[in-house]
Motif scaffolding. Structure first.
Motif, PDB file in Angstrom:
ATOM      1  N   VAL A 241       0.862  -1.185   0.000  1.00  0.00           N
ATOM      2  CA  VAL A 241       0.000   0.000   0.000  1.00  0.00           C
ATOM      3  C   VAL A 241       0.899   1.235   0.000  1.00  0.00           C
ATOM      4  CG1 VAL A 241      -1.940  -1.075   1.193  1.00  0.00           C
ATOM      5  CG2 VAL A 241      -0.196   0.098   2.532  1.00  0.00           C
ATOM      6  N   PRO A 242       0.413   2.341  -0.532  1.00  0.00           N
ATOM      7  CA  PRO A 242       1.262   3.537  -0.587  1.00  0.00           C
ATOM      8  C   PRO A 242       1.591   4.094   0.800  1.00  0.00           C
ATOM      9  CG  PRO A 242      -0.476   3.679  -2.232  1.00  0.00           C
ATOM     10  CD  PRO A 242      -0.795   2.502  -1.355  1.00  0.00           C
ATOM     11  N   ARG A 243       0.550   4.334   1.596  1.00  0.00           N
ATOM     12  CA  ARG A 243       0.766   5.070   2.843  1.00  0.00           C
ATOM     13  C   ARG A 243       0.317   4.254   4.049  1.00  0.00           C
ATOM     14  NH1 ARG A 243      -3.106   9.959   1.404  1.00  0.00           N
ATOM     15  NH2 ARG A 243      -4.426   8.114   1.400  1.00  0.00           N
ATOM     16  N   LEU A 244       0.875   4.615   5.184  1.00  0.00           N
ATOM     17  CA  LEU A 244       0.502   3.938   6.427  1.00  0.00           C
ATOM     18  C   LEU A 244      -1.008   4.032   6.660  1.00  0.00           C
ATOM     19  CD1 LEU A 244       2.158   2.405   8.509  1.00  0.00           C
ATOM     20  CD2 LEU A 244       2.568   4.554   9.710  1.00  0.00           C
ATOM     21  N   GLU A 245      -1.571   5.182   6.412  1.00  0.00           N
ATOM     22  CA  GLU A 245      -2.996   5.325   6.725  1.00  0.00           C
ATOM     23  C   GLU A 245      -3.885   4.530   5.770  1.00  0.00           C
ATOM     24  OE1 GLU A 245      -3.464   9.832   5.606  1.00  0.00           O
ATOM     25  OE2 GLU A 245      -5.421   8.875   5.574  1.00  0.00           O
ATOM     26  N   ASP A 246      -3.348   4.147   4.597  1.00  0.00           N
ATOM     27  CA  ASP A 246      -4.155   3.307   3.700  1.00  0.00           C
ATOM     28  C   ASP A 246      -4.418   1.939   4.309  1.00  0.00           C
ATOM     29  OD1 ASP A 246      -4.117   5.337   1.799  1.00  0.00           O
ATOM     30  OD2 ASP A 246      -2.206   4.634   1.000  1.00  0.00           O
ATOM     31  N   LEU A 247      -3.577   1.573   5.250  1.00  0.00           N
ATOM     32  CA  LEU A 247      -3.783   0.287   5.921  1.00  0.00           C
ATOM     33  C   LEU A 247      -5.149   0.236   6.588  1.00  0.00           C
ATOM     34  CD1 LEU A 247      -0.424  -0.449   7.753  1.00  0.00           C
ATOM     35  CD2 LEU A 247      -1.399  -1.689   5.824  1.00  0.00           C
ATOM     36  N   ASP A 248      -5.590   1.388   7.072  1.00  0.00           N
ATOM     37  CA  ASP A 248      -6.832   1.372   7.842  1.00  0.00           C
ATOM     38  C   ASP A 248      -7.972   0.753   7.049  1.00  0.00           C
ATOM     39  OD1 ASP A 248      -8.311   2.055  10.237  1.00  0.00           O
ATOM     40  OD2 ASP A 248      -9.377   3.463   8.943  1.00  0.00           O
ATOM     41  N   LEU A 249      -8.203   1.275   5.865  1.00  0.00           N
ATOM     42  CA  LEU A 249      -9.293   0.752   5.040  1.00  0.00           C
ATOM     43  C   LEU A 249      -9.022  -0.702   4.635  1.00  0.00           C
ATOM     44  CD1 LEU A 249     -11.897   1.137   3.395  1.00  0.00           C
ATOM     45  CD2 LEU A 249     -10.471   1.916   1.501  1.00  0.00           C
ATOM     46  N   LEU A 250      -7.803  -0.964   4.181  1.00  0.00           N
ATOM     47  CA  LEU A 250      -7.539  -2.302   3.652  1.00  0.00           C
ATOM     48  C   LEU A 250      -7.547  -3.361   4.755  1.00  0.00           C
ATOM     49  CD1 LEU A 250      -5.036  -1.438   0.821  1.00  0.00           C
ATOM     50  CD2 LEU A 250      -7.378  -2.241   0.614  1.00  0.00           C
ATOM     51  N   LEU A 251      -7.083  -3.007   5.936  1.00  0.00           N
ATOM     52  CA  LEU A 251      -7.167  -3.962   7.049  1.00  0.00           C
ATOM     53  C   LEU A 251      -8.621  -4.215   7.424  1.00  0.00           C
ATOM     54  CD1 LEU A 251      -4.244  -2.775   9.372  1.00  0.00           C
ATOM     55  CD2 LEU A 251      -4.353  -4.907   8.060  1.00  0.00           C
ATOM     56  N   THR A 252      -9.425  -3.166   7.396  1.00  0.00           N
ATOM     57  CA  THR A 252     -10.853  -3.338   7.674  1.00  0.00           C
ATOM     58  C   THR A 252     -11.468  -4.294   6.656  1.00  0.00           C
ATOM     59  OG1 THR A 252     -11.021  -1.142   8.628  1.00  0.00           O
ATOM     60  CG2 THR A 252     -13.066  -2.149   7.881  1.00  0.00           C
ATOM     61  N   MET A 253     -11.186  -4.051   5.377  1.00  0.00           N
ATOM     62  CA  MET A 253     -11.758  -4.905   4.334  1.00  0.00           C
ATOM     63  C   MET A 253     -11.267  -6.345   4.498  1.00  0.00           C
ATOM     64  SD  MET A 253     -13.491  -2.548   3.078  1.00  0.00           S
ATOM     65  CE  MET A 253     -14.436  -3.222   1.718  1.00  0.00           C
ATOM     66  N   LEU A 254     -10.001  -6.486   4.854  1.00  0.00           N
ATOM     67  CA  LEU A 254      -9.412  -7.821   4.986  1.00  0.00           C
ATOM     68  C   LEU A 254     -10.048  -8.610   6.134  1.00  0.00           C
ATOM     69  CD1 LEU A 254      -7.279 -10.008   4.435  1.00  0.00           C
ATOM     70  CD2 LEU A 254      -5.669  -8.702   5.816  1.00  0.00           C
ATOM     71  N   THR A 255     -10.047  -8.030   7.333  1.00  0.00           N
ATOM     72  CA  THR A 255     -10.510  -8.827   8.470  1.00  0.00           C
ATOM     73  C   THR A 255     -12.027  -8.961   8.480  1.00  0.00           C
ATOM     74  OG1 THR A 255     -10.566  -6.901   9.951  1.00  0.00           O
ATOM     75  CG2 THR A 255      -8.518  -8.133   9.845  1.00  0.00           C
ATOM     76  N   ARG A 256     -12.712  -7.918   8.049  1.00  0.00           N
ATOM     77  CA  ARG A 256     -14.172  -8.003   7.974  1.00  0.00           C
ATOM     78  C   ARG A 256     -14.593  -9.081   6.978  1.00  0.00           C
ATOM     79  NH1 ARG A 256     -16.877  -6.462  12.244  1.00  0.00           N
ATOM     80  NH2 ARG A 256     -17.308  -4.253  12.393  1.00  0.00           N
ATOM     81  N   SER A 257     -13.877  -9.146   5.865  1.00  0.00           N
ATOM     82  CA  SER A 257     -14.252 -10.105   4.823  1.00  0.00           C
ATOM     83  C   SER A 257     -13.801 -11.523   5.167  1.00  0.00           C
ATOM     84  CB  SER A 257     -13.641  -9.700   3.485  1.00  0.00           C
ATOM     85  OG  SER A 257     -14.043  -8.400   3.153  1.00  0.00           O
ATOM     86  N   ALA A 258     -12.732 -11.628   5.930  1.00  0.00           N
ATOM     87  CA  ALA A 258     -12.171 -12.955   6.206  1.00  0.00           C
ATOM     88  C   ALA A 258     -12.987 -13.687   7.269  1.00  0.00           C
ATOM     89  CB  ALA A 258     -10.719 -12.823   6.650  1.00  0.00           C
ATOM     90  N   THR A 259     -13.133 -13.054   8.428  1.00  0.00           N
ATOM     91  CA  THR A 259     -13.798 -13.726   9.544  1.00  0.00           C
ATOM     92  C   THR A 259     -14.912 -12.885  10.133  1.00  0.00           C
ATOM     93  OG1 THR A 259     -12.239 -12.752  11.106  1.00  0.00           O
ATOM     94  CG2 THR A 259     -11.663 -14.900  10.208  1.00  0.00           C
ATOM     95  N   GLY A 260     -15.013 -11.636   9.686  1.00  0.00           N
ATOM     96  CA  GLY A 260     -15.993 -10.739  10.256  1.00  0.00           C
ATOM     97  C   GLY A 260     -15.425  -9.878  11.375  1.00  0.00           C
ATOM     98  N   GLN A 261     -14.204 -10.156  11.807  1.00  0.00           N
ATOM     99  CA  GLN A 261     -13.630  -9.391  12.920  1.00  0.00           C
ATOM    100  C   GLN A 261     -13.387  -7.939  12.529  1.00  0.00           C
ATOM    101  OE1 GLN A 261     -10.398 -12.448  13.306  1.00  0.00           O
ATOM    102  NE2 GLN A 261     -10.441 -11.768  15.438  1.00  0.00           N
ATOM    103  N   ARG A 262     -13.561  -7.050  13.525  1.00  0.00           N
ATOM    104  CA  ARG A 262     -13.210  -5.649  13.285  1.00  0.00           C
ATOM    105  C   ARG A 262     -11.715  -5.547  13.041  1.00  0.00           C
ATOM    106  NH1 ARG A 262     -16.537  -4.405  17.840  1.00  0.00           N
ATOM    107  NH2 ARG A 262     -18.529  -3.576  17.130  1.00  0.00           N
TER     108      ARG A 262
END
Lengths: 488, 257, 246
Positions: A241-262
């Protein structure tokens, strides 16, 4: 790999009731977790679109961001290596291990290492390799490969796991989860404390800061990056990802989509070796950036496959995966994304047929947090197979004939009429009782209706065209307005 | 208003009654219907199997057949999705691209046409029974039509529409998939039918005859006593003038003109 | 066999692979072929940029509720001293004999704990090089808990964020089976994005910290038949104490 092999694996999986039950239970848990999670957002669709845009932007400027990442990693005191092939990646890691005199390795989950068979190569060099994700550890003990991106061992029953652990401990074990977890904790704690080198995968690298992000629920990602003296990270070149703050959205999408966890229990964002004065963390950090066929997808209709963030949502929702689990797909990536990536990474010639393991229902595309049009890509892979003449000659002939006939209405009508005559010997009570291959496989499990004596166009001509219908008095406005609106 | 019926090859060949129902429903709504007889198949079987050029040959014929039509309406989510969403792709950069886009724009699935274009949500229908509805993937995900057929069915008096558990899961038909991966396809059908059984419905309705052929075929092998029909067939029965009984007339809600 | 030291900078080329230039130019050729302009990327703007809005009270409530839902424990203490006494009680209740502290000032706490018979070691005092790390950490049993001041806490997730530094060891929040984090009011933020932005700014100013960890509840796994188990590798118990007042 031959078609026979794919079908054989599928048949094998279908015959394994225990496997199918385990896969259904796990995927049901994952997908219901995701479904609940998505309900918490009223702008989930906007988030998907934004995540897609972030991934598209990143991949479109991949050279820029990889250069930035490499510069930052070096600035942080780490080393960066580039591997165009899996062989190169393996060689780099072997040389790193040799350089530091490494005897044992603690690994946290890395799909790239599965791609390149890293563990086998290190074992050849006399190095002990331990997978530390509980699921990966279980399948390593069993000598198997992961069957799901998020739940690598979801196909194993607790009895099988207890048996594996009992051999390890030299005693019989009860099969309850706390007992088994305690065994793994004790065994692996020792591994963490004694391993010379940690090897990790990479959920997202951050170009801006030269960081590697790992998400784990168990904490093994933290252990592997905190305790061993040397840390090596293997990353597929698109996992950035380009920036540290981009992690926020992508981590949300990742964990929410994987197991539903926040969020997973641990999000570890580590940036090179320990700094002066720090007492733990690795003394040396090496980042290995792996291409291994990925660049061949750039700029093609399949480029969006590189947007994948490995959440596994497409597996959990896939009606095919849910029947057969991951191993039937034949390589490390399974489910719809696997059916696309495997032919792309390993060659359509040999692996294109994996794309047949889909009913093209599109559930994967709907579930994907970065909106990869997987169903379109599956058709695209099939098209590549057909264009390279890797499909059966009979099939090519059939579709050639299909196109030819459907282009000629007279011929189509003649075929309908001929069909009604030709079917006669094979029809009883309005159902086919025999059909030639490949239709015969339909008849094994399903009935097939015979062609009725009159098709629609016959009815239209003979009676329907003249019929009149009484008009219903319906409440709603008629569509005249819409029609005018179209300027028709 | 005049509509051209895009009957689809499967309805034309195997399930003519569905086409008849579509025509009758449209006529009862005051729409004139014609049937361009040059139409054959949309080409989807070839397209989905990777034979784009062969699919295009079939598609060209369909485009030509409906060249002069104002509205094109078909009783299949899947075939309409092919025309609306995949023709633009199939003909990208092709001499017939403009015509393909024109057809895509004027083609509607039957319930989509009734609800979205005609603006009719209640056909004043009456039908006693318990039904569940199979949401075919290409209708919902491919075409994006999720509610229209359900809206029409919910407004049928006397009909109890039971939610199908895991309705969004594929039934396992998948075109050539049903033959190439026959046992996998069957396993998927079995999951679907187990859920159908849970609803205790007398009727399984759907908007794609291909899925229903597959499910019905499996039901017959399993010996499941459920009637399978296209939602348009049920609506056609439910809006027949001779079915309009005194009770509903007395309510003043519906009358045959 | 002992490991070789960190030593002078290594030559990356020594390890084989492809040169960075070759690797990136292959990518560049592909991207340019697809018509992308790869020089000065401008990031796509998005609609999801809402800033911190919640009051301290709202954040505190949300943080505690979320952490408790995840299986952690959360408390509020009106002063440092109250917080330290709470820690003492929590440790005594769990029969913890020794703790490891890191990040911030623990002297007052130390006195309170030692008076109660709990041994306290500070990360500053623990001296081990890697050769000894195994032995030191293997005896981690002597540390029944790791105590730390959180660098951030995230209300929306119930997360505790820790930045590595010479005084803030990674092992403290990782190796012992119980972790207790103290959270100062200014450390509590509404969103994870705020933490990431802070750290990015920090990185620009004086380099990125060697690690940023967000700890969200106890260690967990579902790898055995999808059955939840707690405390697989990391701490099985996570306690957060919001330290309020001056």
């Amino acid at each position: 790999m031959s078609k026979g092999a794919l079908l054989e694996r599928i048949e094998g999986a279908l015959a394994n009731d225990r496997l199918r039950e385990a896969v259904k239970r796990a995927t049901n848990n994952f997908r219901s977790g995701k479904a609940r999670a998505v309900l918490e957002y009223d702008d989930w669709e906007a988030m998907r679109e934004r995540a897609r845009a972030v991934r598209a932007h990143t991949i479109a400027h991949l050279d820029y961001y990889l250069a930035q990442l490499a510069a930052k990693v070096r600035e942080n005191g780490g080393y960066v290596h580039f591997a165009s092939t899996g062989e190169q990646a393996v060689e780099i890691v072997r040389k790193i291990a040799r350089h530091y005199g490494v005897k044992s390795v603690a690994k946290s989950k890395s799909m790239v290492s599965e791609e390149i068979h890293l563990n086998d190569a290190l074992k050849e060099d006399g190095i002990e390799v331990y997978e530390t994700d509980l699921g990966e550890y279980i399948i390593q003990l069993a000598g198997e490969t992961p069957s799901h991106i998020i739940g690598p061992a979801l196909h194993k029953t607790r009895e099988e796991i207890a048996e594996l652990f009992a051999q390890l401990e030299g005693r019989t074990l009860s099969t309850d989860t706390p007992t088994l977890t305690a065994v793994a904790r004790r065994q692996l704690r020792n591994v963490f404390l004694t391993a010379d080198m940690g090897i990790t995968g990479c959920n997202f690298a951050v170009a801006e800061t030269g960081s590697v992000t790992l998400v784990t629920n168990e904490g093994n990602g933290r252990m592997v990056t905190a305790l061993p003296r040397i840390v090596v990270t293997l990353m597929g070149m698109e996992r950035i990802v380009p920036r540290l703050e981009d992690l926020d959205l992508l981590l949300t999408m990742l964990t929410r989509s994987a197991t539903g966890q926040r969020a997973t229990s641990y999000t570890t964002i580590f940036s090179g070796p320990r700094r002066d004065g720090e007492k733990d963390g690795p003394e040396a950090f090496h980042l290995v950036i792996v291409d291994n066929q990925r660049s061949t997808i750039l700029g093609t209709e399949f480029e969006e496959a590189l947007h994948c963030i490995r959440c596994g949502a497409c597996l959990n929702i896939c009606p095919v995966y849910r029947q057969i689990g991951g191993h039937a797909y034949g390589w490390v990536y399974s489910g719809p994304i696997g059916a696309v990536l495997t032919p792309l990474y390993r060659g359509v010639e040999e692996w294109g047929e994996v794309a047949l393991a889909s009913s093209l229902c599109g559930a994967c595309w709907e579930a994907c947090p970065v909106k990869i049009p997987l169903h379109d890509m599956l058709i695209g892979i099939r098209r590549e197979s057909a264009e390279r003449r890797r499909t059966h000659p009979f099939e090519r002939w059939i579709f050639r004939g299909f196109g030819w006939m459907m282009h000629r209405p007279g011929l189509y009508r003649a075929a309908q009429r001929a069909g009604r005559w030709l079917q006669r010997p094979f029809v009883r009570d309005g159902r086919f009782r025999w059909a030639p291959a490949p239709l015969s496989s339909w008849l094994k499990t399903r009935t097939l209706p015979a062609l009725p004596s009159k098709g629609f166009r016959d009815l239209w001509q003979s009676e329907l065209t003249k019929q009149r219908e009484p008009r219903l008095a319906v409440k709603a406005a008629f569509g005249e307005q819409r029609e005018e609106g179209r300027g028709a | 208003m005049r509509v051209s019926l895009f009957v689809t090859c499967i309805v034309d060949t195997l399930y003519p009654q569905v086409g008849v129902s579509a025509v009758r429903l449209l006529r009862r709504l005051g729409v004139d219907v014609d049937f361009p007889s040059e139409q054959t198949c949309c080409g989807q079987p070839a397209y989905n199997s990777g034979y784009a050029a062969d699919a295009r040959r079939a598609a060209q014929r369909l485009i030509q057949a409906f060249r002069d039509s104002q509205w094109v309406v078909g009783p299949s989510g899947s075939c309409v999705a092919m025309v609306r969403h995949l023709y633009p792709k199939l003909f990208q950069g092709h001499p017939m691209e403009r015509e393909a886009l024109e057809l895509a724009e004027k083609t509607y699935e039957l319930s989509q046409f009734i609800v979205d274009v005609l603006g009719v949500t209640d056909m004043g229908a009456t039908f006693d029974g318990v039904a569940t509805y199979h949401t075919s993937c290409h209708m919902t995900r491919g075409l994006g039509v999720k509610e229209a057929p359900l809206t029409l069915l919910r407004n049928v008096r006397g009909l109890r529409l039971v939610d199908l558990p895991f309705a969004e899961d594929c039934c396992g038909f998948g075109g050539t998939f049903a033959v190439k991966m026959a046992s996998l396809s069957t396993a998927m059908a079995d999951d679907k039918l187990d859920n159908v059984a849970k609803t205790q419905a007398q009727y399984l309705l759907g908007g794609d005859m291909a899925c229903l052929m597959h499910l019905k075929g499996r039901m017959e092998k399993r010996g499941m006593p459920v009637n399978v029909m296209h939602w348009a067939e049920l609506l056609e029965l439910a809006t027949r003038p001779d079915r309009v009984d005194a009770r509903t007339l007395a309510d003043g809600e519906v009358s045959a003109s | 066999m002992t490991l070789k030291g960190r030593g002078p900078a290594l030559d990356e080329a020594h390890f084989g692979g492809e040169s960075q230039e070759e690797f990136l130019s292959r990518i560049r050729a592909r991207l340019q072929g697809a018509g992308y302009v790869a020089d000065h990327p401008s990031f796509p703007a998005g609609p999801l940029e809402d800033e911190e809005q919640a009051s301290y009270e709202q954040k505190a409530e949300r943080f505690m509720k979320t952490l408790v839902e995840l299986g952690g424990e959360a408390y509020r203490a009106p002063s440092r001293e109250e917080a330290f006494r709470l820690i003492r009680d929590l440790l005594l209740h769990r029969d913890v004999k020794g703790v490891l502290t890191s990040g911030g000032d623990w002297s007052q706490c130390r006195a309170i704990l030692e008076e109660a018979g709990i041994a306290v070691e500070s990360w500053d005092e623990v001296a081990f090089s890697h050769g000894e790390a195994d032995r030191e950490l293997a005896r981690a049993d002597r540390w029944g808990a790791g105590l730390l001041w959180a660098d951030y806490a995230v209300a929306e997730l119930g997360s505790i964020a820790v930045l590595s530094s010479p005084r803030q060891g990674r092992s403290v929040s990782l190796v012992p089976p119980l972790m207790i984090a103290l959270i100062a009011p200014e450390a509590l933020v509404e969103r994870r994005r705020t933490v990431l932005r802070h750290v990015a700014a920090l990185a620009k100013e004086r380099g990125v910290p060697s690690s940023l960890t967000l700890i969200t509840g106890p260690s967990r796994s579902a790898d055995i038949e999808n059955d939840l188990s707690i405390g697989v590798h990391g701490p099985g118990q996570v306690i957060a104490i919001l330290v309020e007042g001056s």
